[in-house]
Scaffold this motif. Structure first.
Motif, mmCIF file in Angstrom:
data_model
loop_
_atom_site.group_PDB
_atom_site.id
_atom_site.type_symbol
_atom_site.label_atom_id
_atom_site.label_comp_id
_atom_site.label_asym_id
_atom_site.label_seq_id
_atom_site.Cartn_x
_atom_site.Cartn_y
_atom_site.Cartn_z
ATOM 1 N N GLU A 47 -11.680 5.697 -9.519
ATOM 2 C CA GLU A 47 -11.722 4.465 -10.310
ATOM 3 C C GLU A 47 -13.163 4.119 -10.715
ATOM 4 O O GLU A 47 -14.033 3.909 -9.871
ATOM 5 C CB GLU A 47 -11.130 3.299 -9.508
ATOM 6 N N TYR A 77 -5.976 9.650 -8.514
ATOM 7 C CA TYR A 77 -5.646 8.238 -8.717
ATOM 8 C C TYR A 77 -6.782 7.556 -9.473
ATOM 9 O O TYR A 77 -7.956 7.777 -9.164
ATOM 10 C CB TYR A 77 -5.429 7.538 -7.370
ATOM 11 N N GLN A 89 -6.867 4.162 -9.749
ATOM 12 C CA GLN A 89 -7.060 2.843 -9.150
ATOM 13 C C GLN A 89 -6.913 2.943 -7.636
ATOM 14 O O GLN A 89 -6.231 3.829 -7.120
ATOM 15 C CB GLN A 89 -6.069 1.820 -9.713
ATOM 16 N N GLN A 105 -3.002 3.827 -6.710
ATOM 17 C CA GLN A 105 -2.373 3.270 -7.911
ATOM 18 C C GLN A 105 -2.787 4.088 -9.142
ATOM 19 O O GLN A 105 -3.874 4.662 -9.183
ATOM 20 C CB GLN A 105 -2.783 1.807 -8.101
ATOM 21 N N ASP A 106 -1.921 4.109 -10.154
ATOM 22 C CA ASP A 106 -2.162 4.785 -11.433
ATOM 23 C C ASP A 106 -2.425 6.284 -11.227
ATOM 24 O O ASP A 106 -3.517 6.796 -11.484
ATOM 25 C CB ASP A 106 -3.336 4.127 -12.155
ATOM 26 N N ARG A 117 -2.360 10.274 -11.738
ATOM 27 C CA ARG A 117 -2.404 11.232 -12.836
ATOM 28 C C ARG A 117 -2.241 12.639 -12.273
ATOM 29 O O ARG A 117 -2.976 13.011 -11.351
ATOM 30 C CB ARG A 117 -3.733 11.134 -13.605
ATOM 31 N N HIS A 171 1.475 11.379 -13.894
ATOM 32 C CA HIS A 171 2.444 10.433 -13.339
ATOM 33 C C HIS A 171 3.499 11.150 -12.499
ATOM 34 O O HIS A 171 3.952 10.642 -11.475
ATOM 35 C CB HIS A 171 3.112 9.659 -14.468
#
Length: 485
Positions: A272, A291, A293, A297-298, A300, A302
């Motif tokens: 991040e 990730y 975040q 979170q978020d 890649r 997905h």
């Protein structure tokens, strides 16, 4: 005498011990400011002795038992204490420069603010020792055991911790510039806001180590195990992490300019707002997912995993840029002037603002795009030279304006004070002037005097208004008749 026993002995003052015992026992003795010059005694027991400010410099006290002894502010320069027992002892503010404590037993020993420069602590046991603010520059701690020890704010420049056991050690804010920690076990240790620039951590075990805000520029972390490590806000610029394991590591707002991640593992890491540039090497990295975040979170990608080489292709910013980092916000007037001036000086280079990123905590990153083979250092130096010059000039102007305003305000205050002083006499002067000129009869009814004046004025005004209206009516009548004819 083969054995000398001095239970509860007190030798205060400048006392010198010149005897040569085979075994000397001073249990709970008090030797304030004593000078030891014993010639190689075979065994010495100073259990729970009080040796404040004692001078043991140059003495040979190998294998001596100093358990729980107090050596507060003592002198032990170049003293031989190898294999000695100091468990629970106190060395606060003592001087052990170039002393030999190799293989010494120093468990839970207090070295607070102690001078330990160039000391030999090779293979010593310092478990849970307190070395807060101690000076250990160029110290030898090769293969030493410092599990759970405290080295907060300690000076460790050039110290050798190679292959040492350093699990859960607290190095918070310590100075470890150029230190050697290669092959050391640092699992769970903390380097919060420490300085490890140019340090050697090659092959070290750095699992779950706290590197938040740590200076690691130019450090060698090749082949190190950094899985689960927290590198948030750390500076890895120019560091070597080739072949390092960074799986599940936190690289939140990490500076990674010109950092070498070649063949490193980044699967599950959080990147991040990390800061990389065209010189950051992500070649041949292993990364199945990432990730964007914190707290996973978020993700890649997905769903699924990156194909081999896909992470490098997607995240390595190969664009040529000059990264301008403003740590205290941007003075936009100074920026506009300096950027324009830099464009004029380097007219052969098409400079352009690629992006402006707010990194938080007042830090702003402005990326300026340049062409290949551009002298980025020259552009960076020219910009900052002009920026700082204009910023200082604007600050001086601002201070001058404040000074002018303050002076003007002070003048207004002086004027107000002067008027306040005069207000007490002005009404009196006005009363006397009007009384003399008009000779008012203050005993007459006030209403009658005011009404006569008002009525006279009103009558005069009414007569004037009536005459004006009459003249206007006559003119209008004449105009109407003429038009009718």
């Amino acid at each position: 005498m083969d054995i000398l026993s001095f239970p509860l002995v007190s030798l205060s003052g400048e006392n010198e011990w010149k005897i040569n015992p085979l075994i000397a026992i001073l249990r709970r003795a008090k030797l304030f400011c004593a000078i030891f010059s014993a010639d190689k005694p075979r065994v010495i027991y100073l259990i729970q002795a009080f040796l404040r400010r004692a001078n043991l410099s140059g003495a040979d006290l190998r294998k001596a038992n100093f358990s729980k002894v107090s050596l507060f502010e003592a002198q032990l320069i170049k003293t031989n204490l190898s294999q000695a027992h100091f468990n629970g002892a106190t060395f606060r503010r003592a001087d052990l420069t170039q002393a030999n404590l190799s293989q010494a037993h120093l468990k839970a020993t207090d070295f607070y603010e102690t001078r330990l420069i160039e000391i030999n602590l090779k293979k010593a046991n310092l478990t849970k020792a307190d070395l807060t603010k101690a000076q250990l520059n160029l110290a030898n701690l090769h293969q030493a055991n410092l599990r759970q020890a405290k080295l907060i704010d300690a000076k460790l420049v050039g110290a050798d911790f190679s292959r040492a056991s350093l699990e859960q050690v607290n190095f918070g804010m310590a100075d470890l510039i150029g230190a050697n920690l290669s092959g050391a076990n640092l699992r769970g240790a903390s380097f919060f806001r420490a300085n490890l620039s140019e340090a050697n951590l090659k092959g070290a075990n750095l699992q779950r180590v706290d590197f938040r805000g740590t200076e690691l520029s130019g450090a060698n972390l090749s082949g190190a195990n950094l899985s689960g490590a927290n590198l948030s806000k750390a500076d890895l610029s120019g560091a070597n992490l080739s072949g390092a394991n960074l799986s599940d590591a936190k690289l939140i707002r990490t500076q990674a300019l010109a950092t070498n991640f070649e063949e490193a593992t980044l699967t599950g890491a959080c990147i991040e707002d990390w800061n990389i540039n065209g010189e950051t090497n992500l070649n041949c990295t292993t990364c199945l997912y990432i990730y964007l975040q914190e707290y996973q979170q978020d993700r890649r990608p997905h769903v699924g995993e990156f194909a081999p080489g896909e992470f490098t292709q997607l995240f390595q910013k190969a664009l040529e840029t000059v990264d301008l980092i403003f740590r205290d916000g941007v003075n936009w007037k100074a920026f506009a002037y300096s950027f324009a001036n830099t464009q004029i000086v380097h007219e052969d280079v098409p400079l352009g603002i690629q992006s402006i990123e707010n990194k938080g905590d007042g830090t702003v990153l402005i990326k300026v795009s340049v062409t290949a083979n551009t002298d980025k250092g020259k552009i960076d130096n020219d910009f900052w030279h002009n920026y700082k010059f204009v910023q200082e000039a604007l600050e001086k102007q601002y201070q001058a304006r404040i000074a002018d305003k303050n002076e003007h305000i002070n003048q207004l205050f002086d004027l107000v004070n002067h008027l306040q002083k005069q207000l007490g006499t002005i009404p009196k002067l006005m009363t006397e002037a009007y009384t003399t000129k008009y000779d008012w009869d203050f005993h007459a009814p006030v209403v009658s005097v005011g009404n006569q004046g008002v009525q006279g004025n009103l009558a005069t005004e009414n007569q004037g208004c009536q005459k004006n209206r009459q003249d206007n009516d006559d003119l209008e009548s004449k105009s109407t008749l003429t038009e009718a004819a």
